[in-house]
Design an enzyme around this catalytic site. Sequence first.
Site, short mmCIF file in Angstrom:
data_model
loop_
_atom_site.label_atom_id
_atom_site.label_comp_id
_atom_site.label_asym_id
_atom_site.label_seq_id
_atom_site.Cartn_x
_atom_site.Cartn_y
_atom_site.Cartn_z
N ARG A 76 0.84 -1.20 0.00
CA ARG A 76 0.00 0.00 0.00
C ARG A 76 0.88 1.26 0.00
O ARG A 76 1.75 1.42 0.84
CB ARG A 76 -0.90 0.00 1.23
CG ARG A 76 -1.82 1.21 1.34
CD ARG A 76 -2.65 1.14 2.62
NE ARG A 76 -3.53 -0.01 2.61
CZ ARG A 76 -4.04 -0.56 3.73
NH1 ARG A 76 -3.76 -0.06 4.91
NH2 ARG A 76 -4.85 -1.60 3.65
N ARG A 145 -2.01 6.72 9.74
CA ARG A 145 -1.97 6.20 8.37
C ARG A 145 -2.15 7.34 7.36
O ARG A 145 -2.01 8.50 7.70
CB ARG A 145 -3.02 5.11 8.21
CG ARG A 145 -2.76 3.93 9.15
CD ARG A 145 -3.64 2.75 8.83
NE ARG A 145 -3.34 1.60 9.68
CZ ARG A 145 -3.89 0.39 9.51
NH1 ARG A 145 -4.76 0.19 8.53
NH2 ARG A 145 -3.58 -0.60 10.31
N LYS A 215 -4.35 1.35 14.95
CA LYS A 215 -4.26 2.26 13.81
C LYS A 215 -4.93 3.59 14.14
O LYS A 215 -5.84 3.67 14.97
CB LYS A 215 -4.92 1.64 12.58
CG LYS A 215 -6.39 1.27 12.76
CD LYS A 215 -6.88 0.48 11.56
CE LYS A 215 -8.29 -0.04 11.78
NZ LYS A 215 -8.76 -0.87 10.66
N LYS A 217 -6.38 7.25 12.11
CA LYS A 217 -6.72 7.81 10.80
C LYS A 217 -7.10 9.28 10.92
O LYS A 217 -7.84 9.66 11.83
CB LYS A 217 -7.87 7.01 10.17
CG LYS A 217 -7.52 5.53 9.95
CD LYS A 217 -8.68 4.75 9.36
CE LYS A 217 -8.29 3.30 9.11
NZ LYS A 217 -9.40 2.51 8.53
N CYS A 436 -14.74 -2.84 -0.34
CA CYS A 436 -13.40 -3.28 0.05
C CYS A 436 -12.99 -4.43 -0.87
O CYS A 436 -13.82 -5.02 -1.55
CB CYS A 436 -13.39 -3.71 1.51
SG CYS A 436 -14.25 -5.27 1.80
N CYS A 442 -7.95 -10.69 0.96
CA CYS A 442 -7.99 -10.26 2.36
C CYS A 442 -8.22 -11.45 3.28
O CYS A 442 -9.23 -12.15 3.17
CB CYS A 442 -9.08 -9.21 2.57
SG CYS A 442 -9.19 -8.66 4.29
N CYS A 481 -16.46 -8.01 5.57
CA CYS A 481 -16.45 -8.34 6.99
C CYS A 481 -16.83 -7.10 7.78
O CYS A 481 -16.91 -6.00 7.21
CB CYS A 481 -15.08 -8.88 7.43
SG CYS A 481 -13.85 -7.61 7.73
N CYS A 485 -13.79 -1.39 6.27
CA CYS A 485 -12.81 -0.63 5.51
C CYS A 485 -13.45 0.30 4.47
O CYS A 485 -12.87 1.32 4.13
CB CYS A 485 -11.83 -1.58 4.82
SG CYS A 485 -10.74 -2.43 5.98
#
Length: 566
Positions: A76, A145, A215, A217, A436, A442, A481, A485
């Site tokens: 990424r 991120r 994480k 954001k 996603c 994934c 899921c 995302c």
Amino acid sequence: MSDTQKLSKVELLKESSQQLRGTLAEELLNDRPEFSDDAATLLKHHGSYLQDDRDTRRAKGEDGKAKGKQYSCMVRTAIPGGRLTAQQLLAELDLCELLANGTLRITSRQGLQLHGVLKSNLKASLREINRIKLTTFAACGDVNRNVMACPAPFRNDAVRAGLQEMAAQLALHFRPKTTSYFDIWLKDEDGVEQEVGEFQPVDEPIYGPRYLPRKFKMGVGLPEDNCVDLYTQDLGLLAIVENGQIIGWNVLAGGGMGRTPSAEKTSPALAKRLCFATPEQVIAVCEAIVKVQRDFGNREDRKRARLKYLIADWGVAKFRETVEQYFGGPLADPHPADVTGVDDHLGWHEQGDGRLFLGINVENGRIKDEGSLRLKAGLRAILGRFGMEVRLTALQSLILCDIDPADREEIERMMSEYGILRADQLSLLRRYAIACPAFPTCGLSITESERALPGVIDQLEVEVAKLGLQTSKLAVHMTGCPNGCARPYTPDVGLVGKAVGKYTVFVGGNPEGTRLAFIYRDMVPLEEIVPALVPLLQRYRVEREGSESFGDFCARRGPEAIGAAG
């Protein structure tokens, strides 16, 4: 961190990793196709996930036995504000063909992803990305991120330029200081292996020895154009504008989409309006928020480690008081301004300097050539000829900038040649839909998303046309899921993978991203999603008030009135 907290395995790993090095350098030299679990965890901080092709897990080899996991890496690239040169995008397209699976994917955070990169090609991939003045560093992992910002390239506009500048400042300010990325991936660029000396740690004044609990954001946007979904970010900056200038920022904190249905302690959340910060204060305020999360976020249970849970446990008042202590002074209350609109930036637009920009839809972000749509070849041709700057959008599409009006006809001709549709040839449903990746790459995915959503939109387009609702903006987000995302808990319709081939259907959000949706139906088979929505769309057509959107209608009537079974 509370003295009573026990550190999770990941926290102990980060602390002992020599600032995110671990055994990555050594494992790159072995001939195994995968990394160890610990190395794969640290690898995320360098911008890559170890994955395997879930389509081929049960495929049999010549000996008749299942092949098992066929490992590769997702790589990424972090691109603050989604801003690229033509040469950078063309180089990433080259990479996807040379070292990946032949496709390039625009993420829902304005980055780029390569899929199918073999471990043996990982260093070459990261080096090439850095050669073109981009990086994968901190695109994943327990750090800040990629910083999002409205990508609309309006020129001679101090406000739009200010959004991009703020994203760039935040990205630089919160980049980890560790030299591990350079040492592992870039140090021997001349082809000569460098002798590894004794580890010399550097100061990490923002992150400390364990980095963040989870994480983090950030996003930067405008009240009239919340295209980056500020309320879903851990930290959002809403520009406050007077007389064409940014006079400060409303600071939003504690958004996050992930949830675990089996764990009631988890839930999606919208960010809270925390304070107003002047241009001189804003970076320091953001740093204070990150440090409070660093010091008090949950390092024992990763399911509750995001900032949203700290704010939920403490309350906004205590959180703000603690941020003020870290900041070193009182914070002003938020400005009354709030989100009012959203734009997908597709189609042709006056840029403000005599030139044009063009937003091109990329369905679910996947740049590829398939059938009559040769998007990858078409972008190569257009960028190779005109060489314009590119911006990536939060809806996984892209913008071509700085176009001479005299070239508009030729660009449209080239789009037609390669099967690329103009914005006016697309339904609003398709323009505002995102998904996603899910299967096959994934490892967290429960069911399909990217490969399933186009068919769902095909069916929905037919039903919406029957009802005469084509001019209603209706956003549909799908994930394989519950991790969220593609931000499925805030649009008009969210489709979240619950079991193989089955989804939880959420309604009641909006395209502006200012309201959480609620469960309408659970465990809905893929083929029954559209039939389940049709009766509700029929009621919306008859019972809506004025220009009320579908999500607003569902929220106004509420779960009980619309017959929600969640």
